[in-house]
Design an enzyme around this catalytic site. Sequence first.
Site, mmCIF file in Angstrom:
data_model
loop_
_atom_site.group_PDB
_atom_site.id
_atom_site.type_symbol
_atom_site.label_atom_id
_atom_site.label_comp_id
_atom_site.label_asym_id
_atom_site.label_seq_id
_atom_site.Cartn_x
_atom_site.Cartn_y
_atom_site.Cartn_z
ATOM 1 N N ARG A 3 -73.814 70.319 -97.725
ATOM 2 C CA ARG A 3 -73.767 71.697 -97.234
ATOM 3 C C ARG A 3 -72.884 72.578 -98.076
ATOM 4 O O ARG A 3 -72.787 73.780 -97.821
ATOM 5 C CB ARG A 3 -73.163 71.669 -95.817
ATOM 6 C CG ARG A 3 -74.139 71.851 -94.720
ATOM 7 C CD ARG A 3 -73.343 71.715 -93.429
ATOM 8 N NE ARG A 3 -73.905 72.514 -92.398
ATOM 9 C CZ ARG A 3 -74.758 72.038 -91.500
ATOM 10 N NH1 ARG A 3 -75.150 70.798 -91.520
ATOM 11 N NH2 ARG A 3 -75.229 72.837 -90.574
ATOM 12 N N ARG A 34 -72.984 80.883 -87.991
ATOM 13 C CA ARG A 34 -73.533 79.756 -88.762
ATOM 14 C C ARG A 34 -74.455 80.268 -89.877
ATOM 15 O O ARG A 34 -74.472 79.716 -90.977
ATOM 16 C CB ARG A 34 -74.299 78.801 -87.824
ATOM 17 C CG ARG A 34 -73.347 77.952 -86.972
ATOM 18 C CD ARG A 34 -74.000 77.414 -85.713
ATOM 19 N NE ARG A 34 -75.090 76.506 -85.940
ATOM 20 C CZ ARG A 34 -76.009 76.201 -85.018
ATOM 21 N NH1 ARG A 34 -75.953 76.745 -83.814
ATOM 22 N NH2 ARG A 34 -76.953 75.344 -85.292
ATOM 23 N N ARG A 53 -83.458 76.248 -77.774
ATOM 24 C CA ARG A 53 -83.423 74.791 -78.017
ATOM 25 C C ARG A 53 -82.793 74.047 -76.845
ATOM 26 O O ARG A 53 -81.818 74.476 -76.262
ATOM 27 C CB ARG A 53 -82.625 74.487 -79.285
ATOM 28 C CG ARG A 53 -82.416 72.981 -79.477
ATOM 29 C CD ARG A 53 -81.977 72.623 -80.868
ATOM 30 N NE ARG A 53 -80.754 73.271 -81.280
ATOM 31 C CZ ARG A 53 -80.237 73.157 -82.508
ATOM 32 N NH1 ARG A 53 -80.860 72.432 -83.421
ATOM 33 N NH2 ARG A 53 -79.123 73.765 -82.811
ATOM 34 N N ARG A 111 -76.910 73.016 -76.737
ATOM 35 C CA ARG A 111 -75.741 72.746 -77.572
ATOM 36 C C ARG A 111 -74.730 73.872 -77.412
ATOM 37 O O ARG A 111 -75.099 75.035 -77.285
ATOM 38 C CB ARG A 111 -76.163 72.615 -79.045
ATOM 39 C CG ARG A 111 -76.560 71.202 -79.380
ATOM 40 C CD ARG A 111 -77.126 71.006 -80.744
ATOM 41 N NE ARG A 111 -76.483 71.705 -81.830
ATOM 42 C CZ ARG A 111 -76.863 71.608 -83.101
ATOM 43 N NH1 ARG A 111 -77.882 70.806 -83.412
ATOM 44 N NH2 ARG A 111 -76.252 72.267 -84.056
ATOM 45 N N LYS A 119 -84.965 71.263 -89.425
ATOM 46 C CA LYS A 119 -84.683 70.039 -90.190
ATOM 47 C C LYS A 119 -84.832 68.798 -89.302
ATOM 48 O O LYS A 119 -85.483 67.831 -89.672
ATOM 49 C CB LYS A 119 -83.272 70.109 -90.808
ATOM 50 C CG LYS A 119 -83.082 71.309 -91.740
ATOM 51 C CD LYS A 119 -81.696 71.364 -92.360
ATOM 52 C CE LYS A 119 -80.566 71.627 -91.395
ATOM 53 N NZ LYS A 119 -80.601 72.962 -90.745
HETATM 54 P P1 AP5 Z 1 -84.173 71.856 -85.141
HETATM 55 O O1 AP5 Z 1 -85.174 70.913 -85.702
HETATM 56 O O2 AP5 Z 1 -83.175 71.365 -84.167
HETATM 57 O O3 AP5 Z 1 -83.466 72.675 -86.340
HETATM 58 P P2 AP5 Z 1 -82.343 72.217 -87.366
HETATM 59 O O4 AP5 Z 1 -82.676 72.850 -88.682
HETATM 60 O O5 AP5 Z 1 -82.169 70.742 -87.329
HETATM 61 O O6 AP5 Z 1 -81.125 73.006 -86.727
HETATM 62 P P3 AP5 Z 1 -79.615 72.620 -86.432
HETATM 63 O O7 AP5 Z 1 -79.050 73.715 -85.562
HETATM 64 O O8 AP5 Z 1 -79.471 71.237 -85.918
HETATM 65 O O9 AP5 Z 1 -79.018 72.750 -87.849
HETATM 66 P P4 AP5 Z 1 -77.582 72.971 -88.182
HETATM 67 O O10 AP5 Z 1 -77.652 72.733 -89.640
HETATM 68 O O11 AP5 Z 1 -76.972 74.261 -87.782
HETATM 69 O O12 AP5 Z 1 -76.805 71.939 -87.247
HETATM 70 P P5 AP5 Z 1 -76.162 70.524 -87.515
HETATM 71 O O13 AP5 Z 1 -76.347 69.726 -86.312
HETATM 72 O O14 AP5 Z 1 -76.586 69.994 -88.842
HETATM 73 O O15 AP5 Z 1 -85.004 73.085 -84.507
HETATM 74 C C1 AP5 Z 1 -84.339 74.148 -83.826
HETATM 75 C C2 AP5 Z 1 -85.187 74.598 -82.615
HETATM 76 O O16 AP5 Z 1 -86.380 75.209 -83.102
HETATM 77 C C3 AP5 Z 1 -85.650 73.443 -81.696
HETATM 78 O O17 AP5 Z 1 -85.655 73.912 -80.390
HETATM 79 C C4 AP5 Z 1 -87.083 73.132 -82.182
HETATM 80 O O18 AP5 Z 1 -87.897 72.612 -81.135
HETATM 81 C C5 AP5 Z 1 -87.552 74.518 -82.638
HETATM 82 N N1 AP5 Z 1 -88.446 74.456 -83.798
HETATM 83 C C6 AP5 Z 1 -88.340 73.644 -84.894
HETATM 84 N N2 AP5 Z 1 -89.317 73.915 -85.785
HETATM 85 C C7 AP5 Z 1 -90.043 74.935 -85.233
HETATM 86 C C8 AP5 Z 1 -91.200 75.673 -85.665
HETATM 87 N N3 AP5 Z 1 -91.806 75.412 -86.832
HETATM 88 N N4 AP5 Z 1 -91.668 76.649 -84.853
HETATM 89 C C9 AP5 Z 1 -91.063 76.925 -83.659
HETATM 90 N N5 AP5 Z 1 -89.994 76.261 -83.185
HETATM 91 C C10 AP5 Z 1 -89.481 75.283 -83.971
HETATM 92 O O19 AP5 Z 1 -74.630 70.922 -87.682
HETATM 93 C C11 AP5 Z 1 -73.889 71.445 -86.592
HETATM 94 C C12 AP5 Z 1 -72.473 71.727 -87.054
HETATM 95 O O20 AP5 Z 1 -71.830 70.501 -87.492
HETATM 96 C C13 AP5 Z 1 -72.323 72.673 -88.255
HETATM 97 O O21 AP5 Z 1 -72.351 74.030 -87.863
HETATM 98 C C14 AP5 Z 1 -70.961 72.237 -88.807
HETATM 99 O O22 AP5 Z 1 -69.919 72.763 -88.033
HETATM 100 C C15 AP5 Z 1 -70.981 70.731 -88.609
HETATM 101 N N6 AP5 Z 1 -71.539 70.019 -89.767
HETATM 102 C C16 AP5 Z 1 -72.693 69.300 -89.793
HETATM 103 N N7 AP5 Z 1 -72.914 68.799 -91.024
HETATM 104 C C17 AP5 Z 1 -71.869 69.208 -91.788
HETATM 105 C C18 AP5 Z 1 -71.535 69.040 -93.153
HETATM 106 N N8 AP5 Z 1 -72.334 68.355 -93.994
HETATM 107 N N9 AP5 Z 1 -70.388 69.609 -93.619
HETATM 108 C C19 AP5 Z 1 -69.576 70.295 -92.792
HETATM 109 N N10 AP5 Z 1 -69.820 70.521 -91.484
HETATM 110 C C20 AP5 Z 1 -70.973 69.966 -90.983
#
Ligand code: AP5
Length: 213
Positions: free
Chosen positions: A88, A171, A127, A160, A14
Amino acid sequence: MNATVLLGPPGAGKGTVAEVLVDKGYVHISTGELLREQIRLETPLGLEAKKLMDQGRFVPDDVVVAMIRNLLESAENDTRFLFDGFPRTLGQAEKLDELIQSLGGSLERVVLLECPDDAIVERLAGRRTCGKCGSVYHVTFNPPSHGNVCDVEGCQLSQRTDDTEKTIRKRLDVYAERTAPLISYYEARNLIQPINANQPIEHVRADVVASIS
Ligand code: AP5
């Protein structure tokens, strides 16, 4: 204002896709990034959120919705928002609908990044992120130009704290239980645009750009 939601499991890409949409004028809102900012600032909210995030659990809906409400209510009318990691839960999705309606805006589409669990574990384990500018890399799929150093800021990259295998699995379970039901919620309104996220980064980005134009 209008909004696009990026939906998909942790590590589906994302944040990586969002980078290219920011270049197209979208205002990127990542609730994960907003929460990590609170952790860096060591606010009471940040300290509470860190405990939950390190266990792979969600921060309560009212906390996240309040952050989004503040941003939406202070935005210009013609803003195009790109939500990443929000909503979410069904509760968050309903609140987002109410907020958008009260501001006279519209939810244009939900881009669903589809990716199998095994690929996700490999992506998150490799990552690396920049603590200063938030740039995201991968040791194999998207490495920085020099060593373990951010191309933009020149500082050391880090992992992270929620990118351990145990937390990644948790997760994924929480995603399946609490976030995946949003797919049918939005399918019922014909808003879902599915994208195969299990292909090289440039292909995924190109497919997303094509799907929103
Ligand atoms: P990346 O682009 O970083 O993936 P992402 O989908 O953004 O993954 P996140 O881990 O950030 O998502 P998340 O939803 O778990 O975390 P968030 O920060 O929102 O890509 C991942 C890796 O893959 C990178 O190294 C990239 O280079 C590589 N990559 C990307 N595309 C690729 C491809 N096509 N091929 C190969 N490699 C690729 O949330 C973290 C925490 O915050 C949650 O667990 C929760 O505790 C809390 N939180 C956040 N939002 C909420 C909410 N709305 N409600 C409640 N709690 C929340």
